[in-house]
Design an enzyme around this catalytic site. Structure first.
Site: not given
Ligand code: IVH
Length: 672
Positions: A116, A118, A120, A226, A313, A407, A410, A425, A430
Site C-alpha cells: 500500500e 505510505k 505522509d 489502512y 522509503k 515597490c 510602482c 507596497c 499599484c
Molecule cells: S501500517 C504497526 N500502513 O507510517 C504499524 N502505516 O512508521 C502499522 N503510515 O505511524 C502502520 N501509511 O502513520 C501503515 N499504509 C500504511 C501507512 C502507514 C502511512 C504511517 C503510520 C505509521 C507510520 C509507520
C-alpha cells in the site's frame, strides 16, 4: 404538534442520510453528484430543523461536524491496542532481508504480501461503537494519544455513522492535507505575513492540534485508513479483507496490490517511485505487509514495530543548483515576495528554475545570496524552496541581499507591519496589484472569462483601457480588435465571454473580488448566506462571525475591503454594468425553465465537466440526482453512457444528447 414532530423526524432522518451519502460520493468516491450550493442548502435545512426541534438533535448528525466549540486543551485517550511504527527499508536488498526473516520465522510457509502507499501525514485512531463515531485520537506515544474527536469530525470522509453497524471498531489511518489545500494554505499565510508550514505533513499536524474545530474545517484535511486496531463483531482472515471491509463500511480505505514473491514486490516499488508525484497527496514510500492475519499474529512484533510489515522509503527529492538572481514579485494584496531564479534542475517530477524565498527574514536567516550554490527541495513535493546554502562553495564576493525599500512595480514606499514577515507596497493603485487582481478576477475559478489571459490583459492594461476589473465590462469591439494576436473572431468571443460572465453565480463574483482570506469556499458560504452583494457589503464583523467557518480574520478582512471607497466604487460600476450581484435563490426570476425538474447525468460530455453540466441544470432551476427513478424527468447521456441509460429506456424517460443539452445550456433564464 405531535404530527409535526413526527414529520420533522422523518425529514431530519432523510436529510441526514442524504447528506452523508453525498459526503461519501464527494470525499470517499471522489465523484460528487450534486452542487455545493445544493449540498449547503440541505445542510441548512437540517440545521434549522434541529434548532426548531432540539429533542431530535444528535451528535452523529452531519451538522455536528463543525459544531464543536474551541476547546481548552485535549483529553488523553488510551488506545485499545498500541499504535506502533514501522521499520524502514531504503533499498531492494533490505526488502530481500525482510522476506528472508519472514519466511524463516514461518518455517517456509507460502507468504502473500500486500503493498500500500505510505501516506505522509499523521497517524490517527478512530473508535466506533455500534457503528457510531465515538472518539478519535492522535498516535501520541503509541499507548496514549490526544482526543481530537471534534477535529476529526470535520473531515467529511470520516463517517459519523458506519454504513453497517459493528459492535466495536478501532480503525487506524493517516490524516493528511492534500497538496492543493497545502499550497492554498501557505499562499494565504504568506499573503497574511504569517509563518509557513514546511510541508503538508507539518500543516496537517498543526491543523489537527488546533483547538478551534472551525479552523480545522476550513483547512480541508482528509483521511485514508489502512487497518484495524481493535474490533468486536467482525472477523477477517487477511489484511486485504480488512481494507475491503473498511471500504464497505464507508471509509476511504487505502489502495493495495497483492504479490506472492518479494521480487515482484521490489519491481512494483521501483516502478511506483517514478509515479509518486502524480497523486494529489504526498506519499513517502510504500508499506509491505504480510497479508494473512494469522501469520501476522505468529510473527508478532519487536518493542517498536511489527515483524510482519516494513516501509520502503523513497529517497527525498533534493538537488543542488546555483542562484542566478533574486527578484521581487508584487502579489494581489501588495505583498512583495522574493523569488530565486536558478539554473534549471530536475526534481520531484518537474524541472525547476524558480523557488520562492518567502520573505526577507527567511533570506537573512539562511543567508541566501545571488551566486550561491544552494540545496533545494520541494515542500511536500510541490513548492520548490531553498533549504540551505552550501557556504563552502562561496567565492567570497557575493554581497548580502536586501529587500528593496520601494515597490519594484510602482516605486511607492513599502512597509512592514509589526509582527508580520511580509513587506507590502503602500499604493492601493499599484499596477502590479491591479495586474494580479485582474488575472485572478478573470481566472477559471473566479469569473471564468475565456480568452482573457495574461497576454491580452497586458495589452489592455498598457493601452490604459482599464483601471479596475469593472472596466472590463466597458470594453468595446473597437478596443479589442486591434490588439496583437486578437482577430475579429477572438475579439467577438471575448466580448461574448465577458457578457456571459455577468450571469455568474454570486459566489464567483465574491471570490473574484480578491478579498484577502476569502477563498472559493468562503465565497460560496457567504453567497449562500446573503441574498445579495449589497447585504454582504453592509455586514458587520459580528454578523459575519456568526456564519459557520467564517472566523475573525476573514470577517475583519471583508469589512476592511468594503470600507475602502475605491472598492465600493468598483462594485457600483459592476452593478451598473449588469453583473449579477444577487444570490441564486433570489435572482429576480421567480419562475425558471427547469423549476422542479429532476435530471440524471450519465456518460462523458465533450464540452462540459460533470460539475459544469450540473451548474447549468441548477442555474435553470432543476436538480441533478444520482440515480434514475420514476421521478427522473430527463437523462442527459454523453459518450459511453452506463446502466442509467438502460434504466431510463426501460422507464420511458426522455433522453437528451449533448447537442440538445447544449441548447438548454444556452437558455437565458431572463427570457424563460
Ligand atoms: S501500517 C504497526 N500502513 O507510517 C504499524 N502505516 O512508521 C502499522 N503510515 O505511524 C502502520 N501509511 O502513520 C501503515 N499504509 C500504511 C501507512 C502507514 C502511512 C504511517 C503510520 C505509521 C507510520 C509507520
Amino acid at each position: 404538534m405531535k404530527e409535526d414532530i413526527v414529520q420533522a423526524q422523518e425529514r431530519i432522518e432523510a436529510l441526514r442520510s442524504e447528506i452523508e451519502a453525498h459526503n461519501y460520493r464527494y470525499y470517499v468516491m471522489d465523484d460528487p453528484t450534486i452542487s455545493d450550493a445544493l449540498y449547503d442548502k440541505m445542510l441548512r435545512e437540517l440545521e434549522d430543523l434541529e434548532k426548531k426541534y432540539p429533542s431530535l438533535a444528535s451528535p452523529h448528525s452531519p451538522t455536528q461536524r463543525v459544531g464543536g466549540q474551541p476547546g481548552e486543551g485535549f483529553a488523553t485517550v488510551h488506545h485499545l491496542t498500541p499504535m506502533m511504527s514501522l521499520s524502514n527499508a531504503f533499498e531492494a536488498g533490505e526488502l530481500e532481508d525482510f522476506d528472508r526473516r519472514v519466511r524463516q520465522a514461518l518455517s517456509g510457509e507460502a507468504v502473500q504480501y500486500v503493498v500500500e502507499p505510505k501516506i505522509d501525514g499523521l497517524a490517527v485512531s478512530i473508535f466506533y461503537e455500534n457503528g457510531l463515531f465515538s472518539r478519535g485520537a492522535t498516535r501520541g506515544d503509541g499507548e496514549t494519544g490526544e482526543d481530537i474527536s471534534e477535529n476529526l469530525k470535520t473531515i467529511r470522509s470520516v463517517p459519523l455513522r458506519l454504513r453497517r453497524s459493528v459492535q466495536a471498531l478501532e480503525i487506524r489511518g493517516e490524516a493528511y492535507m492534500p497538496k492543493d489545500s497545502f499550497a492554498r494554505l501557505n499562499e494565504a499565510r504568506e499573503e497574511a505575513g504569517e509563518s509557513l508550514f514546511a510541508n503538508p505533513r507539518n500543516a496537517a499536524a498543526g491543523t489537527l492540534r488546533q483547538l478551534d474545530p472551525r479552523v480545522v474545517a476550513s483547512r480541508r484535511l482528509n483521511l485514508i485508513v489502512y487497518g484495524i486496531g481493535y474490533s468486536e463483531g467482525v472477523q477477517q482472515q487477511e489484511h486485504s479483507d480488512v481494507l475491503n471491509l473498511l471500504r464497505e463500511l464507508g471509509l476511504r480505505a487505502n489502495e493495495y496490490h497483492l504479490f506472492s514473491d518479494i521480487n515482484e514486490v521490489i519491481r512494483y516499488c521501483l516502478d511506483w517511485q517514478s509515479h509518486r508525484f502524480e497523486l494529489p497527496y504526498s506519499v513517502d514510500g510504500l508499506v509491505i505487509k504480510v497479508n494473512s492475519l494469522d501469520q501476522q499474529q505468529r510473527l508478532g512484533a519487536t518493542a517498536k514495530s511489527p515483524r510482519w510489515a516494513i516501509a520502503f522509503k523513497f529517497p527525498p527529492e533534493q538537488a543542488v543548483t546555483t542562484v542566478k538572481n533574486i527578484f521581487v514579485r508584487v502579489g494581489r494584496t501588495g505583498v512583495l515576495t522574493p523569488t530565486a531564479e536558478m539554473d534549471p534542475v530536475r526534481i520531484a517530477g518537474t524541472t525547476v528554475s524558480r523557488a520562492t524565498l518567502h520573505n526577507e527574514d527567511n533570506i537573512r536567516d539562511k543567508d541566501i545570496r545571488i551566486g550561491d550554490k544552494v540545496m533545494i527541495q520541494k515542500a511536500g513535493d510541490i513548492i520548490p524552496e531553498v533549504i540551505a546554502v552550501l557556504p563552502e562553495e562561496r567565492k567570497g564576493e557575493e554581497p548580502a541581499w536586501t529587500m528593496p525599500s520601494e515597490c519594484p512595480s510602482c516605486g511607492s514606499s513599502v512597509t512592514r507591519a509589526a509582527g508580520e514577515a511580509a513587506v507590502r507596497c503602500t499604493n492601493i493603485a499599484c499596477p502590479a496589484q491591479l495586474w494580479e487582481g485582474l488575472i485572478h478576477f478573470a481566472s477559471r475559478q473566479a469569473m471564468n472569462i475565456a480568452g482573457l489571459g495574461p497576454a491580452v490583459l497586458a495589452q489592455i492594461l498598457t493601452r490604459g483601457l482599464i483601471h479596475d476589473p469593472a472596466d472590463l465590462y466597458q470594453l468595446r469591439y473597437e478596443d479589442l480588435v486591434g490588439l496583437e494576436r486578437l482577430g475579429p473572431k477572438s475579439a467577438q468571443n471575448l466580448l461574448k465571454a465577458l457578457e456571459e460572465s455577468k450571469k455568474n453565480p454570486l459566489s464567483r463574483l465574491i471570490f473574484a473580488l480578491g478579498i484577502r482570506h476569502v477563498g472559493e469556499r468562503a465565497a460560496k458560504i457567504l453567497a449562500s448566506h446573503y441574498d445579495s452583494l449589497a447585504a454582504l457589503v453592509d455586514a458587520t464583523e459580528e454578523e459575519l462571525m456568526v456564519i459557520p467557518e467564517i472566523g475573525p480574520k476573514i470577517a475583519s478582512s471583508i469589512v476592511a475591503f468594503f470600507a475602502a471607497g475605491q472598492n465600493r466604487q468598483v462594485i457600483d460600476k459592476l452593478v451598473q454594468a449588469g453583473v449579477n450581484v444577487l444570490a441564486e435563490k433570489n435572482n429576480g426570476t421567480d419562475v425558471r425553465p427547469l423549476d422542479g425538474k429532476v435530471f440524471v447525468l450519465t456518460g462523458t460530455l465533450k464540452d462540459f465537466t460533470r460539475r459544469q453540466a450540473q451548474e447549468v441544470v441548477e442555474r435553470l432551476g432543476g436538480k441533478v440526482s444520482a440515480s434514475v427513478s420514476s421521478n427522473t424527468d430527463y437523462v442527459v447521456a454523453g459518450e459511453k453512457p452506463g446502466s442509467k441509460y438502460d434504466r431510463a429506456t426501460t422507464l420511458h424517460i426522455p433522453i437528451m444528447d449533448e447537442n440538445e443539452f447544449k441548447k438548454l445550456a444556452d437558455t437565458d433564464i431572463l427570457d424563460g
